[in-house]
Design a protein around this motif. Structure first.
Motif, PDB file in Angstrom:
ATOM      1  N   VAL A 119      22.317  47.669  38.838  1.00  0.00           N
ATOM      2  CA  VAL A 119      23.624  47.380  39.427  1.00  0.00           C
ATOM      3  C   VAL A 119      23.461  47.250  40.939  1.00  0.00           C
ATOM      4  CG1 VAL A 119      25.982  48.222  39.772  1.00  0.00           C
ATOM      5  CG2 VAL A 119      24.785  48.698  37.618  1.00  0.00           C
ATOM      6  N   PHE A 120      24.091  46.229  41.524  1.00  0.00           N
ATOM      7  CA  PHE A 120      24.107  46.103  42.984  1.00  0.00           C
ATOM      8  C   PHE A 120      25.483  45.614  43.411  1.00  0.00           C
ATOM      9  CE2 PHE A 120      22.840  41.958  41.443  1.00  0.00           C
ATOM     10  CZ  PHE A 120      23.491  41.067  42.279  1.00  0.00           C
ATOM     11  N   THR A 121      25.721  45.509  44.713  1.00  0.00           N
ATOM     12  CA  THR A 121      27.054  45.151  45.201  1.00  0.00           C
ATOM     13  C   THR A 121      27.053  43.800  45.908  1.00  0.00           C
ATOM     14  OG1 THR A 121      26.649  46.363  47.263  1.00  0.00           O
ATOM     15  CG2 THR A 121      27.756  47.549  45.499  1.00  0.00           C
ATOM     16  N   ASN A 122      28.173  43.085  45.735  1.00  0.00           N
ATOM     17  CA  ASN A 122      28.470  41.873  46.509  1.00  0.00           C
ATOM     18  C   ASN A 122      27.418  40.787  46.378  1.00  0.00           C
ATOM     19  OD1 ASN A 122      30.846  43.059  47.570  1.00  0.00           O
ATOM     20  ND2 ASN A 122      29.646  44.126  49.117  1.00  0.00           N
ATOM     21  N   GLY A 123      27.299  40.253  45.184  1.00  0.00           N
ATOM     22  CA  GLY A 123      26.352  39.163  44.974  1.00  0.00           C
ATOM     23  C   GLY A 123      26.546  38.525  43.615  1.00  0.00           C
ATOM     24  N   VAL A 124      25.526  37.792  43.178  1.00  0.00           N
ATOM     25  CA  VAL A 124      25.537  37.101  41.885  1.00  0.00           C
ATOM     26  C   VAL A 124      24.445  37.698  41.013  1.00  0.00           C
ATOM     27  CG1 VAL A 124      25.273  34.893  40.712  1.00  0.00           C
ATOM     28  CG2 VAL A 124      26.387  34.987  42.955  1.00  0.00           C
ATOM     29  N   ALA A 125      24.835  38.237  39.873  1.00  0.00           N
ATOM     30  CA  ALA A 125      23.883  38.895  38.983  1.00  0.00           C
ATOM     31  C   ALA A 125      23.185  37.878  38.104  1.00  0.00           C
ATOM     32  CB  ALA A 125      24.600  39.925  38.119  1.00  0.00           C
ATOM     33  N   SER A 165      26.618  42.830  39.014  1.00  0.00           N
ATOM     34  CA  SER A 165      27.020  42.816  40.419  1.00  0.00           C
ATOM     35  C   SER A 165      28.451  43.302  40.536  1.00  0.00           C
ATOM     36  CB  SER A 165      26.894  41.402  40.997  1.00  0.00           C
ATOM     37  OG  SER A 165      27.452  41.340  42.295  1.00  0.00           O
ATOM     38  N   LEU A 166      28.662  44.277  41.423  1.00  0.00           N
ATOM     39  CA  LEU A 166      29.995  44.811  41.682  1.00  0.00           C
ATOM     40  C   LEU A 166      30.530  44.193  42.965  1.00  0.00           C
ATOM     41  CD1 LEU A 166      29.182  48.597  41.076  1.00  0.00           C
ATOM     42  CD2 LEU A 166      29.855  46.873  39.384  1.00  0.00           C
ATOM     43  N   ASN A 167      31.656  43.503  42.860  1.00  0.00           N
ATOM     44  CA  ASN A 167      32.199  42.784  44.012  1.00  0.00           C
ATOM     45  C   ASN A 167      33.593  43.281  44.353  1.00  0.00           C
ATOM     46  OD1 ASN A 167      30.188  40.306  44.368  1.00  0.00           O
ATOM     47  ND2 ASN A 167      30.481  40.644  42.176  1.00  0.00           N
ATOM     48  N   PHE A 168      33.747  43.680  45.609  1.00  0.00           N
ATOM     49  CA  PHE A 168      35.070  44.067  46.093  1.00  0.00           C
ATOM     50  C   PHE A 168      35.842  42.811  46.467  1.00  0.00           C
ATOM     51  CE2 PHE A 168      32.765  48.041  46.933  1.00  0.00           C
ATOM     52  CZ  PHE A 168      33.675  48.970  46.445  1.00  0.00           C
ATOM     53  N   GLY A 196      29.018  52.215  26.505  1.00  0.00           N
ATOM     54  CA  GLY A 196      28.614  50.891  26.050  1.00  0.00           C
ATOM     55  C   GLY A 196      29.530  49.774  26.486  1.00  0.00           C
ATOM     56  N   GLU A 197      30.334  50.006  27.531  1.00  0.00           N
ATOM     57  CA  GLU A 197      31.318  49.009  27.964  1.00  0.00           C
ATOM     58  C   GLU A 197      30.946  48.302  29.265  1.00  0.00           C
ATOM     59  OE1 GLU A 197      35.553  50.693  26.513  1.00  0.00           O
ATOM     60  OE2 GLU A 197      34.482  52.047  27.892  1.00  0.00           O
ATOM     61  N   LEU A 198      29.798  48.621  29.834  1.00  0.00           N
ATOM     62  CA  LEU A 198      29.401  47.969  31.084  1.00  0.00           C
ATOM     63  C   LEU A 198      28.828  46.591  30.790  1.00  0.00           C
ATOM     64  CD1 LEU A 198      29.002  48.006  34.128  1.00  0.00           C
ATOM     65  CD2 LEU A 198      26.779  49.095  33.767  1.00  0.00           C
ATOM     66  N   GLU A 199      29.456  45.587  31.338  1.00  0.00           N
ATOM     67  CA  GLU A 199      29.033  44.214  31.113  1.00  0.00           C
ATOM     68  C   GLU A 199      27.999  43.796  32.154  1.00  0.00           C
ATOM     69  OE1 GLU A 199      32.535  41.899  31.406  1.00  0.00           O
ATOM     70  OE2 GLU A 199      33.516  42.807  29.670  1.00  0.00           O
ATOM     71  N   SER A 200      27.128  42.905  31.746  1.00  0.00           N
ATOM     72  CA  SER A 200      26.248  42.257  32.710  1.00  0.00           C
ATOM     73  C   SER A 200      27.033  41.152  33.410  1.00  0.00           C
ATOM     74  CB  SER A 200      25.030  41.672  31.998  1.00  0.00           C
ATOM     75  OG  SER A 200      24.301  42.691  31.349  1.00  0.00           O
ATOM     76  N   GLY A 201      26.488  40.635  34.509  1.00  0.00           N
ATOM     77  CA  GLY A 201      27.179  39.576  35.236  1.00  0.00           C
ATOM     78  C   GLY A 201      27.952  40.116  36.423  1.00  0.00           C
ATOM     79  N   ASP A 202      28.914  39.336  36.882  1.00  0.00           N
ATOM     80  CA  ASP A 202      29.651  39.649  38.102  1.00  0.00           C
ATOM     81  C   ASP A 202      31.013  40.252  37.766  1.00  0.00           C
ATOM     82  OD1 ASP A 202      27.495  38.398  39.348  1.00  0.00           O
ATOM     83  OD2 ASP A 202      28.513  36.448  39.363  1.00  0.00           O
ATOM     84  N   LEU A 203      31.264  41.446  38.272  1.00  0.00           N
ATOM     85  CA  LEU A 203      32.538  42.126  38.062  1.00  0.00           C
ATOM     86  C   LEU A 203      33.277  42.237  39.394  1.00  0.00           C
ATOM     87  CD1 LEU A 203      31.375  45.068  35.736  1.00  0.00           C
ATOM     88  CD2 LEU A 203      32.083  42.747  35.097  1.00  0.00           C
TER      89      LEU A 203
END
Length: 316
Positions: free
Chosen positions: A112-118, A125-128, A266-273
């Motif tokens: 998991v990382f912040t502010n980008g494209v997974a 990617s976690l985006n505010f 088991g609810e964490l999705e891959s991709g950009d949130l």
């Protein structure tokens, strides 16, 4: 015959399992920060999130500082894997490129990382959604400016809070001029100070310090000069209630806890949130007593309307 039945049973189990999402229980959690967890702003926020996960989910957690290049990150991930870590937070957008490649070698770890494209099946990617917080911070600046000149000292052009601040300041005060300067770095304090001098020289009396690595010394300089600031990432009222009018707060700690709980079920999705005021991870900090209470109440009403409608005041 018995062996054949066993083989058929195994085959049926494997077929019935196809397409079903696997639920990986949270085991241990790792955090990577590019600088330090003691900066009192971004790094500290990440560390507090890690401690929340430890407390709420009763799991072991680990962190490593100075994780600012691919090789040290690879070494850290290898160490995390040996410890049994299966959820890793890269605390910043710089981890986008690192995790894109490293995640392929560790399919049993979720990155998991912040502010980008997974990119990757096990990367999120976690985006505010920062435009709105910038807008409401801009409203405060437009309201409080005595010179009708305000400034933004941002790190990069892509920060959505910058345009939001501009729109909010103009919405509140059509006479306001907004001077925007970009440091092109989160942490370059000397350069940030140079740009601050430019903003002040142009007459701004309120500055949105939208860079977490340099905002503390910048706010201290504004305090020395009797000018005002809008804080960033953390609630920075403790730097001076006569200087910090409010802060645009991103609750990274709450977000990390939320993500860990999703992973555990088991609810964490891959991709950009994407996350905003509605998710209780963004809000405005404490108001300075200099900000009129009636204006504060009006602003809170605007925020509540935004939470319900996802429309800013200038969109009605």
């Amino acid at each position: 015959m018995y062996k054949k039945l066993v083989l058929i049973f195994i085959l049926l189990l494997s077929i019935s399992g196809c397409g079903q999402p696997s639920i990986e229980k949270l085991n241990k959690v790792g955090l990577l920060v590019p600088e330090t967890v003691n900066d009192q702003v971004w790094g500290t926020k990440g560390y507090k999130g890690l401690l929340k996960i430890q407390s709420e989910l009763n799991v072991d957690v680990f962190y490593k500082e100075g994780m600012d290049n691919e090789q040290v990150v690879r070494n850290a991930i290898r160490d995390f894997q040996e410890k049994g870590v299966n959820l890793v937070f890269g605390h910043g957008s710089e981890y986008e490129s690192f995790f894109e490649e490293i995640s392929k070698d560790y399919p049993d770890i979720h990155f998991v990382f912040t502010n980008g494209v997974a990119k990757g099946k096990n990367v999120t990617s976690l985006n505010f959604e920062a435009h709105a917080m910038g807008f409401f911070g801009g409203m405060v600046a437009g309201e409080m400016s005595k010179t009708n000149k305000v400034g933004v000292l941002a790190a990069f052009e892509w920060q959505p809070e910058v345009n939001g601040f501009f729109e909010g300041a103009y919405y509140q005060n059509e006479e306001v001029d907004v001077d925007i300067q970009f440091v092109q770095d989160w942490d370059n304090v000397p350069l940030a100070m140079e740009y601050l001098d430019v903003i002040i020289g142009n007459g701004a009396d309120v500055v949105y310090v939208a860079g977490d690595g340099y905002n503390v010394p910048v706010i201290e300089r504004l305090k020395e000069k009797g000018l005002y600031a809008v804080g960033f990432v953390s609630d920075q009222a403790d730097l001076g209630e006569g200087t910090v009018l409010t802060s645009t707060v991103q609750h990274v700690d709450r977000l990390y806890e939320l993500v860990a709980k999703r992973y555990n079920t088991g609810e964490l999705e891959s991709g950009d949130l994407y996350f905003d005021f509605q998710d209780d991870v963004i809000d405005l900090g404490k108001f300075s007593p200099l900000v009129d209470e009636s204006f504060q109440e009006d602003l809170e009403d605007h925020i509540k309307k935004y939470q319900k409608t996802e429309k800013l005041p200038n969109q009605f």
